[in-house]
Enzyme design. Structure first.
Site, PDB file in Angstrom:
ATOM      1  N   GLU A  61     100.043  76.770 -55.188  1.00 50.73           N
ATOM      2  CA  GLU A  61      99.056  77.387 -54.273  1.00 50.73           C
ATOM      3  C   GLU A  61      99.635  78.107 -53.249  1.00 50.73           C
ATOM      4  O   GLU A  61     100.466  77.192 -52.304  1.00 50.73           O
ATOM      5  CB  GLU A  61      98.069  76.237 -53.700  1.00 50.73           C
ATOM      6  CG  GLU A  61      97.067  76.794 -52.810  1.00 50.73           C
ATOM      7  CD  GLU A  61      96.271  75.753 -52.149  1.00 50.73           C
ATOM      8  OE1 GLU A  61      95.237  76.259 -51.568  1.00 50.73           O
ATOM      9  OE2 GLU A  61      96.508  74.500 -52.281  1.00 50.73           O
ATOM     10  N   ASP A  82      94.593  84.487 -45.254  1.00 59.43           N
ATOM     11  CA  ASP A  82      94.345  85.614 -44.033  1.00 59.43           C
ATOM     12  C   ASP A  82      94.040  86.857 -44.607  1.00 59.43           C
ATOM     13  O   ASP A  82      94.722  87.676 -45.354  1.00 59.43           O
ATOM     14  CB  ASP A  82      95.812  85.506 -43.135  1.00 59.43           C
ATOM     15  CG  ASP A  82      95.517  86.141 -41.902  1.00 59.43           C
ATOM     16  OD1 ASP A  82      94.406  87.076 -41.710  1.00 59.43           O
ATOM     17  OD2 ASP A  82      95.940  85.848 -40.853  1.00 59.43           O
ATOM     18  N   THR A 117      88.617  73.582 -51.602  1.00 56.45           N
ATOM     19  CA  THR A 117      89.301  73.496 -50.244  1.00 56.45           C
ATOM     20  C   THR A 117      88.523  73.055 -49.033  1.00 56.45           C
ATOM     21  O   THR A 117      87.461  73.136 -48.949  1.00 56.45           O
ATOM     22  CB  THR A 117      89.935  74.850 -50.084  1.00 56.45           C
ATOM     23  OG1 THR A 117      88.720  75.841 -49.355  1.00 56.45           O
ATOM     24  CG2 THR A 117      90.361  75.605 -51.390  1.00 56.45           C
ATOM     25  N   GLU A 175      86.301  76.250 -48.016  1.00 53.60           N
ATOM     26  CA  GLU A 175      85.404  76.474 -48.967  1.00 53.60           C
ATOM     27  C   GLU A 175      84.373  75.573 -48.765  1.00 53.60           C
ATOM     28  O   GLU A 175      82.911  75.817 -48.743  1.00 53.60           O
ATOM     29  CB  GLU A 175      85.867  75.999 -50.237  1.00 53.60           C
ATOM     30  CG  GLU A 175      84.840  76.682 -51.341  1.00 53.60           C
ATOM     31  CD  GLU A 175      85.585  76.536 -53.104  1.00 53.60           C
ATOM     32  OE1 GLU A 175      84.788  76.781 -53.743  1.00 53.60           O
ATOM     33  OE2 GLU A 175      86.876  76.187 -53.035  1.00 53.60           O
TER      34      GLU A 175
END
Length: 245
Positions: free
Chosen positions: A44, A132, A206, A209
């Protein structure tokens, strides 16, 4: 982005040698050796506080996971998330023993130079979660789905390689889809509202999320098929006869 954290952060992460990797370049081409097995490696890129990568490593013990971020404070926070995620799976008889997470590493590294940390074909999957968006046009090259970055992912992904992208930013998602298409890459499972029918119980969330979905915001997601074997398997699946309704 600047992060302010408590004193002693660097000393904290330096003491976690089994979990935290500070010398990533030294392991280029040797990550399987570091993990001690030949299981697939998923990374990730830009893991934030580490909830996703920690939960994934717990859910899929036969996959090796690497969470990458460039900030000491986020590495420290991710180490806490990892320990919390795995602590309840440790047997009661081992409560006094050091917690072992054999399939997870947290890597302090600048993604801009990711090809210096991994050998060609060393990874099977790259996750880009809520990166980002860099909304200004002059910053487009900084977006993690810009062709300049995607070319590097293509280099370090193996024949089963895939990129999995999730974002709340419509502008970044549109840019990403165009970027992948311009590079001639095959996309699948494109979703403009991932949780429109509710959050699937098997889905690993996440931090962002959870927050954004709770606010009713759309989560955009797609998978990009990179490796030759992955593409062949995808095309074969498409050619399978559809069951009669």
């Amino acid at each position: 982005m600047r992060l302010r954290g408590r004193k002693g952060i660097r000393e904290d992460i330096e003491s976690q040698k089994e979990l935290v990797v500070l010398n990533a370049k030294d392991h280029k081409g040797k990550w399987a050796e570091l993990f001690g097995n030949n299981n697939p490696i998923h990374a990730e890129l830009g893991m934030g506080k580490g909830r996703f990568i920690s939960e994934m490593s717990k859910k899929y013990p036969n996959v090796n996971f690497i969470g990458v971020d460039m900030y000491d404070e986020l590495i420290r926070k991710a180490s806490e998330k990892a320990k919390a995620a795995h602590s309840n799976s440790q047997e009661e008889t081992d409560q006094d023993a050091p917690l072992s997470i054999p399939n997870l590493k947290l890597m302090l590294f600048n993604i801009e130079h990711i090809e210096e940390a991994f050998e060609e074909g060393e990874l099977e999957r790259v996750y880009l979660n809520f990166s980002d968006p860099w909304p200004k046009k002059k910053h487009a090259r900084r977006r993690l789905t810009h062709p300049g970055f995607v070319t590097k992912y293509q280099q370090i992904l193996n024949s089963n390689g895939e990129i999995h992208l999730k974002t709340d930013s419509q502008s970044l998602f549109e840019f990403s889809l165009n970027s992948f298409a311009d590079m001639g890459l095959r996309m699948r499972n494109i979703s403009l509202n991932l949780h429109v029918d509710g959050i699937h119980p098997d889905h690993v969330m996440t931090e962002y999320e959870t927050k954004f979905a709770g606010q009713g915001m759309n989560i955009h997601r797609c998978e990009v098929v990179i490796g030759e074997a992955a593409l062949a398997a995808h095309l074969e699946q498409l050619n399978q006869p559809k069951p009669e309704s």
